[in-house]
Design a protein around this motif. Structure first.
Motif, short mmCIF file in Angstrom:
data_model
loop_
_atom_site.label_atom_id
_atom_site.label_comp_id
_atom_site.label_asym_id
_atom_site.label_seq_id
_atom_site.Cartn_x
_atom_site.Cartn_y
_atom_site.Cartn_z
N ARG A 13 80.92 -3.25 26.92
CA ARG A 13 79.78 -4.14 27.08
C ARG A 13 79.36 -4.11 28.70
O ARG A 13 80.42 -4.19 29.22
CB ARG A 13 80.08 -5.45 26.51
CG ARG A 13 80.09 -5.61 24.84
CD ARG A 13 80.51 -7.06 24.49
NE ARG A 13 80.82 -6.89 23.13
CZ ARG A 13 79.75 -6.78 22.05
NH1 ARG A 13 78.51 -6.68 22.50
NH2 ARG A 13 80.28 -6.83 20.85
N GLN A 14 78.04 -4.31 28.86
CA GLN A 14 77.58 -4.45 30.24
C GLN A 14 76.18 -5.12 30.25
O GLN A 14 75.58 -4.75 29.34
CB GLN A 14 77.31 -3.04 30.73
CG GLN A 14 76.77 -2.70 32.21
CD GLN A 14 77.83 -3.23 33.16
OE1 GLN A 14 78.85 -2.60 33.23
NE2 GLN A 14 77.12 -3.87 34.26
N GLU A 19 70.30 -3.90 40.76
CA GLU A 19 70.49 -2.63 41.43
C GLU A 19 70.36 -1.43 40.57
O GLU A 19 70.26 -0.36 41.16
CB GLU A 19 71.65 -2.61 42.25
CG GLU A 19 72.84 -3.62 42.31
CD GLU A 19 73.18 -4.71 41.83
OE1 GLU A 19 73.96 -4.96 41.05
OE2 GLU A 19 72.41 -5.73 42.34
N TRP A 20 70.16 -1.65 39.18
CA TRP A 20 70.02 -0.57 38.24
C TRP A 20 68.73 -0.26 38.02
O TRP A 20 68.55 0.80 37.21
CB TRP A 20 71.06 -0.50 36.95
CG TRP A 20 72.59 -0.59 37.27
CD1 TRP A 20 73.18 -0.65 38.16
CD2 TRP A 20 73.33 -0.47 36.24
NE1 TRP A 20 74.62 -0.67 38.06
CE2 TRP A 20 74.82 -0.55 36.63
CE3 TRP A 20 73.51 -0.57 34.73
CZ2 TRP A 20 75.99 -0.26 35.78
CZ3 TRP A 20 74.48 -0.41 34.12
CH2 TRP A 20 75.87 -0.09 34.61
N ALA A 35 77.08 3.89 32.97
CA ALA A 35 77.44 2.90 31.75
C ALA A 35 78.25 3.82 30.85
O ALA A 35 79.18 3.32 30.31
CB ALA A 35 76.25 2.35 31.12
N PHE A 36 78.04 4.95 30.60
CA PHE A 36 78.63 5.80 29.80
C PHE A 36 80.23 6.19 30.15
O PHE A 36 81.20 6.13 29.66
CB PHE A 36 78.11 7.13 29.45
CG PHE A 36 76.74 6.92 28.48
CD1 PHE A 36 76.81 6.22 27.33
CD2 PHE A 36 75.60 7.50 28.68
CE1 PHE A 36 75.89 6.03 26.45
CE2 PHE A 36 74.55 7.45 27.86
CZ PHE A 36 74.77 6.58 26.62
N GLY A 37 80.07 6.40 31.67
CA GLY A 37 81.54 6.61 32.35
C GLY A 37 82.29 5.47 32.35
O GLY A 37 83.64 5.49 31.95
N VAL A 82 77.94 -0.25 24.14
CA VAL A 82 78.22 1.28 23.79
C VAL A 82 79.41 1.39 22.78
O VAL A 82 80.20 0.79 22.89
CB VAL A 82 78.62 2.00 25.28
CG1 VAL A 82 79.18 3.28 24.98
CG2 VAL A 82 77.81 1.77 26.29
N ARG A 83 78.80 2.23 21.96
CA ARG A 83 79.79 2.74 20.76
C ARG A 83 80.33 3.95 21.09
O ARG A 83 79.36 5.06 21.26
CB ARG A 83 79.00 2.53 19.42
CG ARG A 83 79.90 2.99 18.17
CD ARG A 83 79.31 2.79 16.73
NE ARG A 83 80.33 3.30 15.82
CZ ARG A 83 80.30 4.27 15.08
NH1 ARG A 83 78.90 5.15 15.07
NH2 ARG A 83 81.27 4.70 14.27
#
Length: 167
Positions: A13-14, A19-20, A35-37, A82-83
């Motif tokens: 979760r995020q 800043e993104w 986020a995926f990293g 993210v799943r």
């Protein structure tokens, strides 16, 4: 895999910080990768490739190939989930995928009919950093990964479309 349904990894979760956000008013492309990293890091922790393992063995997971799809814009302040799906593990290779969803709040999961806003499919190698080369996963780590193996989503395994020049 011997069982019908694999265990699922927890959602990463995020919340999208200001800043993104790019000059177009939505999440900039590089932050999808970030986020995926972070989701990959969470998968590593869950499968035994955590900080203590890396420190004790000098081994880590290195991404060697990735295919990312941007499907919908994401706004500042959006809650992301993210799943992660482990698609396969063998020898020194791990194949996995992430699906990024915008969800209703910090504890919410994707709605059953929700589509991802982005996806990525990755191939990673288990690397001994001292030797500078890929090495086979220890049995315990490979078995832990195998607990989470599930079928690939329909979008996995696709290549980027070829575009030919026209005059």
């Amino acid at each position: 895999m011997t069982r019908e349904i694999a265990r699922r990894l927890p959602l990463y979760r995020q919340v999208v910080p200001s800043e993104w956000i790019d000059y177009n008013g939505h999440m900039s492309e590089g932050y999808y990768s970030l986020a995926f990293g972070f989701a990959t890091d969470a998968m590593m922790d869950a499968t035994g490739l955590h900080a203590a393992y890396r420190e004790a063995t000098g081994c880590s997971l290195y991404t060697v190939e990735a295919h990312l799809r941007y499907l919908r814009d994401v706004a500042e302040g959006a809650h992301l989930a993210v799943r992660t799906r482990v698609l396969g593990v063998h020898g020194k290779k791990a194949h996995f995928a992430h699906e990024l969803y915008v969800v209703d709040g910090a504890a919410a999961g994707p709605a059953p009919d929700a589509g991802p806003v982005a996806t990525t499919e990755l191939l990673a190698l288990h690397v001994d950093q001292e030797l500078g080369r890929a090495v086979v996963f220890p049995d315990a780590v490979r078995e832990r990964f195998a607990e989470f193996v599930e079928p690939a989503p329909e979008w996995a395994g696709r290549a980027i479309e070829t575009v030919t020049a026209t005059k």
